[in-house]
Scaffold this active site. Structure first.
Site, short mmCIF file in Angstrom:
data_model
loop_
_atom_site.label_atom_id
_atom_site.label_comp_id
_atom_site.label_asym_id
_atom_site.label_seq_id
_atom_site.Cartn_x
_atom_site.Cartn_y
_atom_site.Cartn_z
N ASP A 79 1.57 28.62 14.71
CA ASP A 79 0.96 27.32 15.02
C ASP A 79 1.77 26.18 14.39
OD1 ASP A 79 -1.17 25.59 15.85
OD2 ASP A 79 -2.06 25.71 13.85
N GLU A 159 5.05 20.43 22.04
CA GLU A 159 4.24 19.26 21.64
C GLU A 159 5.12 18.02 21.68
OE1 GLU A 159 1.59 19.91 18.39
OE2 GLU A 159 1.48 17.78 17.88
N SER A 241 -12.23 21.32 16.36
CA SER A 241 -13.41 21.14 15.48
C SER A 241 -14.02 19.76 15.69
CB SER A 241 -13.00 21.26 14.01
OG SER A 241 -12.56 22.56 13.74
N VAL A 262 -8.96 26.05 16.80
CA VAL A 262 -10.03 25.70 15.86
C VAL A 262 -9.63 26.12 14.45
CG1 VAL A 262 -12.48 25.96 15.28
CG2 VAL A 262 -11.76 26.15 17.67
P1 13P Z 1 -9.12 21.57 13.89
O1 13P Z 1 -8.80 21.72 12.44
O2 13P Z 1 -9.57 20.19 14.24
O3 13P Z 1 -10.06 22.61 14.37
O4 13P Z 1 -7.74 21.79 14.69
C1 13P Z 1 -7.04 23.00 14.56
C2 13P Z 1 -5.76 22.98 15.31
O5 13P Z 1 -5.59 22.27 16.27
C3 13P Z 1 -4.69 23.88 14.83
O6 13P Z 1 -3.52 23.74 15.55
#
Ligand code: 13P
Length: 315
Positions: A79, A159, A241, A262
């Site tokens: 990520d 991105e 979130s 999330v």
């Molecule tokens: P949140 O922390 O708002 O859930 O976002 C997580 C996210 O997008 C990780 O890439």
């Protein structure tokens, strides 16, 4: 099924796969248990900080074991990787199953076709986040990651417009006017995807990392235009979130979002349950005796997200 096949199915059937960040082992277990209880595929994802904490090789081995132990599809994503080198390191750990013992130090060693017949261990998806680079540098670096990843049958998420915020429970207000300036422009997004060849586009239309007292509404009209500009690209929704369930459902329907990230709500559930257990048991020094209730609290949050994303019962 490969990640690509899961996303095609998600797009066709109108659901999204939860991409849940893994901050610690209790969260890892909770994601597995929630997927198993809901009969849902899940994606585990590790940010650079989380990957540094676990170690990439540990992550790959944990996921390989969990796929067998829990009997559910667990997709694995790196990520917001900010450097090409970090992406290449994860790519090196993508091997045909049975090749576990090979110390594969070259990213181009295993060349395979896009097919579900070959089974792999390791990462399924790499999110290269070049949103802090110039447009040209972002395109150049993303293309390098795409070339190496596609040679190993991995998907790449790109991105362009930086996702604001951080995965924390924020108490400060967001300046919504400033935030709107960072939203994705559909034509620029289409140009970026055409130039880089990414499989998944991290779209920005009111989503932000973390939870805020004045959480913005998703701009569903803009999302519709982004999808029209990118009919053949999977869309992801970061910052899952704090967004009301009905807005997430609408985004999955209108934008055919296939992946919802999330983190914050999971971290929050973990921390709250941890504080509670420690408060209730001041003389308990054996952590694992406290851990099962903490895992259950996080599992409940992940199960709730799976219900909203519509992926329950898909396995
Ligand atoms: P949140 O922390 O708002 O859930 O976002 C997580 C996210 O997008 C990780 O890439």
């Amino acid at each position: 099924m490969t990640a690509r096949e899961w996303f095609i199915r998600a797009q066709n059937e109108g659901f999204a796969i939860g991409a849940f960040n893994v901050d610690n082992f209790e969260i890892f277990k909770a994601i597995c248990l929630a997927g198993q209880k809901k009969r849902s595929p899940v994606m585990m994802e590790f940010s650079s900080g989380e990957a540094g904490y676990f170690g990439l090789k540990n992550i790959v081995d944990l996921v390989a074991n969990a796929r067998k132990q829990y009997g559910i599809p667990i997709l694995l994503n790196l990520d917001h990787a900010k450097t090409v080198e970090d992406c290449m390191e994860a790519l090196r750990l993508r091997l045909r199953s049975g090749d576990f013992a090979v110390d594969n130090s070259s990213t181009s060693e295993v060349k395979v076709p896009h097919t579900s017949e070959v089974s792999f261990v390791g990462f399924d998806d790499i999110h290269f986040d070049g949103s802090e680079l110039s447009y040209e540098q972002n395109v150049e670096n993303t293309k390098r990651v795409v070339a190496a990843a596609h040679a190993k049958n991995l998907l790449v998420e790109g991105e362009l417009d930086k996702l604001s915020g951080s995965s924390e429970v924020h108490t400060e207000q967001i300046d919504l006017e400033i935030l709107k300036k960072s939203y994705s422009d559909p034509l620029r997004a289409a140009k970026f995807v055409a130039e880089t060849g990414v499989d998944i586009f991290a779209s920005v239309f009111g989503n932000i990392h973390g939870t805020f007292p004045n959480q913005p509404d998703l701009d569903i009209e803009l999302l519709k235009k982004i999808k029209e500009a990118l009919p053949n690209t999977f869309l992801s929704l970061h910052g899952g979130s704090g967004i009301p369930a009905e807005q997430i459902r609408e985004a999955i329907k209108v934008g055919r979002i296939v992946k919802v990230n999330v983190n914050t709500e999971i971290r929050q559930a973990f921390k709250d349950a941890l504080n509670e257990k420690i408060g209730e048991n001041p003389n308990e020094y054996t952590y694992y005796k406290l851990a099962s209730d903490i895992v259950m609290a996080v599992t409940a949050v992940v199960e709730g997200k799976i219900d909203v994303f519509g992926s329950a019962g898909k396995i």
